[in-house]
Write a protein that holds these residues in place. Structure first.
Motif, PDB file in Angstrom:
ATOM      1  N   ILE A 174       7.802  -7.811   0.274  1.00 43.19           N
ATOM      2  CA  ILE A 174       7.270  -6.566   0.859  1.00 43.19           C
ATOM      3  C   ILE A 174       7.276  -6.690   2.386  1.00 43.19           C
ATOM      4  CG2 ILE A 174       5.233  -5.072   1.095  1.00 43.19           C
ATOM      5  CD1 ILE A 174       5.908  -4.879  -1.750  1.00 43.19           C
ATOM      6  N   MET A 178       9.862  -4.993   4.922  1.00 45.22           N
ATOM      7  CA  MET A 178       9.191  -3.798   5.438  1.00 45.22           C
ATOM      8  C   MET A 178       9.571  -3.567   6.900  1.00 45.22           C
ATOM      9  SD  MET A 178       5.113  -3.191   5.324  1.00 45.22           S
ATOM     10  CE  MET A 178       4.691  -4.392   6.573  1.00 45.22           C
ATOM     11  N   GLU A 180       8.431  -1.743  10.463  1.00 44.92           N
ATOM     12  CA  GLU A 180       7.213  -1.301  11.114  1.00 44.92           C
ATOM     13  C   GLU A 180       7.428  -1.497  12.607  1.00 44.92           C
ATOM     14  OE1 GLU A 180       2.820  -1.953   9.246  1.00 44.92           O
ATOM     15  OE2 GLU A 180       3.868  -3.754   9.829  1.00 44.92           O
ATOM     16  N   ARG A 288      -2.544  -5.364   2.738  1.00 42.91           N
ATOM     17  CA  ARG A 288      -2.303  -3.938   2.984  1.00 42.91           C
ATOM     18  C   ARG A 288      -2.992  -3.085   1.918  1.00 42.91           C
ATOM     19  NH1 ARG A 288       1.412  -3.948   7.471  1.00 42.91           N
ATOM     20  NH2 ARG A 288       1.231  -1.699   7.307  1.00 42.91           N
ATOM     21  N   LYS A 291      -6.840  -3.366   2.576  1.00 47.07           N
ATOM     22  CA  LYS A 291      -7.342  -2.560   3.705  1.00 47.07           C
ATOM     23  C   LYS A 291      -7.440  -1.086   3.324  1.00 47.07           C
ATOM     24  CE  LYS A 291      -5.932  -5.073   7.854  1.00 47.07           C
ATOM     25  NZ  LYS A 291      -4.961  -5.013   8.969  1.00 47.07           N
ATOM     26  N   ALA A 292      -6.458  -0.593   2.582  1.00 47.41           N
ATOM     27  CA  ALA A 292      -6.494   0.809   2.143  1.00 47.41           C
ATOM     28  C   ALA A 292      -7.656   1.024   1.174  1.00 47.41           C
ATOM     29  CB  ALA A 292      -5.167   1.189   1.491  1.00 47.41           C
ATOM     30  N   LYS A 295     -11.098   1.267   2.948  1.00 48.35           N
ATOM     31  CA  LYS A 295     -11.403   2.588   3.527  1.00 48.35           C
ATOM     32  C   LYS A 295     -11.829   3.571   2.443  1.00 48.35           C
ATOM     33  CE  LYS A 295      -8.655   2.041   7.652  1.00 48.35           C
ATOM     34  NZ  LYS A 295      -7.307   2.122   8.193  1.00 48.35           N
ATOM     35  N   MET A 364       3.644  -3.642  -6.197  1.00 46.70           N
ATOM     36  CA  MET A 364       2.543  -3.910  -5.297  1.00 46.70           C
ATOM     37  C   MET A 364       1.228  -3.427  -5.915  1.00 46.70           C
ATOM     38  SD  MET A 364       2.720  -2.928  -1.325  1.00 46.70           S
ATOM     39  CE  MET A 364       1.515  -3.673  -0.218  1.00 46.70           C
ATOM     40  N   ILE A 365       0.165  -4.166  -5.693  1.00 42.15           N
ATOM     41  CA  ILE A 365      -1.159  -3.742  -6.174  1.00 42.15           C
ATOM     42  C   ILE A 365      -1.562  -2.496  -5.377  1.00 42.15           C
ATOM     43  CG2 ILE A 365      -3.606  -4.396  -6.259  1.00 42.15           C
ATOM     44  CD1 ILE A 365      -2.501  -7.359  -6.525  1.00 42.15           C
ATOM     45  N   THR A 366      -1.975  -1.451  -6.081  1.00 35.28           N
ATOM     46  CA  THR A 366      -2.324  -0.224  -5.356  1.00 35.28           C
ATOM     47  C   THR A 366      -3.783  -0.279  -4.899  1.00 35.28           C
ATOM     48  OG1 THR A 366      -3.136   1.042  -7.232  1.00 35.28           O
ATOM     49  CG2 THR A 366      -0.748   1.096  -6.847  1.00 35.28           C
ATOM     50  N   PRO A 367      -4.098   0.481  -3.849  1.00 33.43           N
ATOM     51  CA  PRO A 367      -5.497   0.533  -3.396  1.00 33.43           C
ATOM     52  C   PRO A 367      -6.428   1.017  -4.505  1.00 33.43           C
ATOM     53  CG  PRO A 367      -4.050   1.638  -1.830  1.00 33.43           C
ATOM     54  CD  PRO A 367      -3.210   1.284  -3.012  1.00 33.43           C
ATOM     55  N   TYR A 368      -5.913   1.902  -5.378  1.00 29.79           N
ATOM     56  CA  TYR A 368      -6.758   2.484  -6.427  1.00 29.79           C
ATOM     57  C   TYR A 368      -7.183   1.439  -7.460  1.00 29.79           C
ATOM     58  CZ  TYR A 368      -4.969   6.627  -4.179  1.00 29.79           C
ATOM     59  OH  TYR A 368      -4.642   7.556  -3.232  1.00 29.79           O
TER      60      TYR A 368
END
Lengths: 379, 178
Positions: A174, A178, A180, A288, A291-292, A295, A364-368
């Protein structure tokens, strides 16, 4: 070309630029997805700077060449992924035993074996520490952004030179692939290896006792000093030595030189931990997601903080223990089956719950997913 | 102005999906001081199977680097269109090439002759840049000039490539007016 403050670039490009900024001038490697852009860019950039790029026959030869070039006095690096990193383990031990500074970038992909070549994973945490046999310490750093790819590569070279050790930059697909914005600023500090000042007949390349940080000066092959690199147990001069007390002294040294300098080597980053009742502890690309999630959870009134493990090895036990002491529960998202969580468990007190969020389907592991665990915990 | 845009360029490997994402991100970070992240997914084949790039453009720092709720999905090949059309929800725009057989979708669908426009603009391979032009024109996600600058940077020193890509991009900008 327009002059831009921020370059929109891949993690792998930033790793290469970081290596060059740190003063690396030799690369030997065998291209492998998802690290190939490091080889590609190094093959263009190194000759421009008077350095050398060699595409080797395989990864075993690659790390051997890197060790040789570093022993000759040139900051050296290679880049690979799981299958290549496995092949490098034998010679990685040579670099540990010979205390040869070098940087090995492992852009992790899904394994074991060939695995899913283009897909991400974070499954090489333990391999970075224990892949090569025998008791030893190692340094491994894990970037979570393109800027960190650049900054941590410079740091990896500095640590390698300061502590005479191979350093693993444990990136992942990732972060490596990625793009950026990042700023390739001039490094704040560039550390060069300590060289001997004594008469050449008095030089002992492994005589660390009484030296600053317990690290012996390292003379270059081909200089006026004689340096011996020996994979077998050796004494202060590098001559083979089977004495039991000598083995005890040096094997402890390969471990303790990191333990004694933990405060300098270990880096973590804290986010919103002051009032946190729950903590997310993670590394690399999963930072990442964390952090999402942080929030989202804060918006729902859950007091969450995040501890990013920038240094993976030596493991930041003290920093992790302090957070575990403070909070009611810790969530550990990682794209493996709990390699970091296992280390956290060693220092996690009984009052603190420990949950892993683990994916090995290369997604990827999701924020949810993290948020759901936090909501469940906070009820 | 929308804070964060989430865009997916999808199709098959070889169509320049990564390049489209890279140019969009470069335009945003290099010329507009915005934050941008691009991630990608593709198979082990060098071309011909499903590939995509996820682009997030934002006025604030971006944490999660993959698109979770797309504003726009661009599908340049049937394999990608078939994957996304049934998945998308209301609020997403699905832009696709008119060579693709349409399917029902909750997304707002825009069908344009992207490949034909690319061919007419003198570069049949420029379908990625045509779609980027349509995206910029329709959304204002970044300024047209920022992308033009990004193209010039990407192909610095290769005048023919700059010209071909600019032609494709600008044909996309004009596409909806055709």
């Amino acid at each position: 070309m327009t002059l831009k403050k921020n370059i929109f670039a891949m993690g792998n490009e930033a790793i290469t630029e970081g290596a060059l900024a740190a003063g690396a001038r030799f690369y030997a490697g065998y291209p492998i997805t998802p690290s190939s852009e490091i080889a590609e860019r190094s093959s263009i950039r190194l000759p421009q700077l008077g350095g050398m790029f060699v595409q080797m026959e395989d990864e075993i030869g690659s790390i051997a060449a890197v060790i040789g070039a570093s022993a000759a006095g040139v900051k050296s690096y290679t880049a690979t992924s799981g299958p290549g990193f496995s092949l490098m383990q034998e010679n990685l031990g040579v670099a540990v035993m010979g205390e040869i500074p070098c940087v090995i970038v492992n852009v992790q992909r899904s394994g074991p074996s060939t695995g899913l070549a283009t897909k991400p994973a974070q499954g090489d945490v333990m391999q970075a520490k224990w892949g090569t046999h025998g008791d030893h310490g190692i340094i491994a750093l894990s970037p979570s952004s393109v800027q960190e790819c650049y900054d941590l590569t410079i740091r990896a070279f500095n640590l390698a030179e300061l502590y005479r050790t191979p350093v693993i930059l444990l990136a992942d697909e990732i972060i490596g692939h990625m793009r950026e914005g990042y700023c390739p600023h001039l490094p704040k500090e560039i550390i060069e290896r300590k060289k001997p000042l004594c008469a050449n007949r008095d030089y002992k390349p492994y005589d660390f006792c009484g030296e600053e940080n317990e690290i012996a000066p390292l003379a270059a092959f081909g200089s006026e000093y004689i340096t011996r690199i020996n994979g077998s147990g050796h004494d202060e001069s590098g001559n083979a030595c089977g004495r039991l007390d000598n083995a005890d002294k040096f094997i402890r040294h390969y471990h303790e030189k990191f333990q004694k300098n933990r405060d300098d080597i270990i880096e973590t980053k804290s986010f919103d931990l002051q009032d946190a009742e729950y903590a997310i502890i993670t590394f690399g690309c999963s930072v990442r997601s964390g952090k999402a999630a942080l929030k989202l959870a804060r918006q729902k009134g859950i007091k969450v903080g995040l501890l990013q493990l920038v240094t993976i090895w030596p493991f930041p036990y003290e920093q992790v223990a302090k957070i575990c002491e403070q909070v009611q529960g810790v969530v550990v998202p990682e794209m493996n089956l709990g390699q970091i969580q296992g280390e956290i468990r060693k220092v996690c007190p009984t009052h603190c719950s420990l949950w892993g969020i683990n994916r090995v389907d290369s997604q990827m592991i999701t924020p949810y997913e993290i948020l759901a665990k936090l909501e469940e915990a906070a009820i | 102005m929308k804070e964060t845009w989430q865009v997916i360029f999808s199709g098959v490997g070889g169509q320049g999906l990564m390049l489209a994402g890279k140019l969009l991100g470069d335009a945003a970070t290099g010329y507009e001081g915005k934050y941008a992240v691009m991630t990608s997914a593709y198979g082990v084949e060098s071309r011909g199977t499903f590939a995509k790039s996820d682009c997030l453009i934002s006025s604030s720092e971006i944490d999660y680097p993959e698109v979770l709720k797309p504003d726009v999905v661009i599908a340049l090949a049937a394999v990608a269109y078939k994957k996304y059309a049934p998945l998308l929800a209301k609020g997403t725009v699905l832009l696709y090439d008119d060579s693709i057989e349409p399917l029902p979708s909750y997304a707002e669908q825009i069908c344009l002759p992207l490949a034909k426009i690319a061919k007419e603009a003198g570069n049949p391979l420029g379908i990625n840049l045509v779609s980027l032009g349509v995206l910029v024109q329709q959304t204002g996600i970044v300024q047209e000039l920022s992308v033009i600058n990004a193209i010039k940077d990407e192909f610095a020193g290769r005048e023919k490539q700059i010209m071909l890509n600019l032609q494709s991009f600008q044909a996309g900008i004009r596409a909806k007016q055709i």
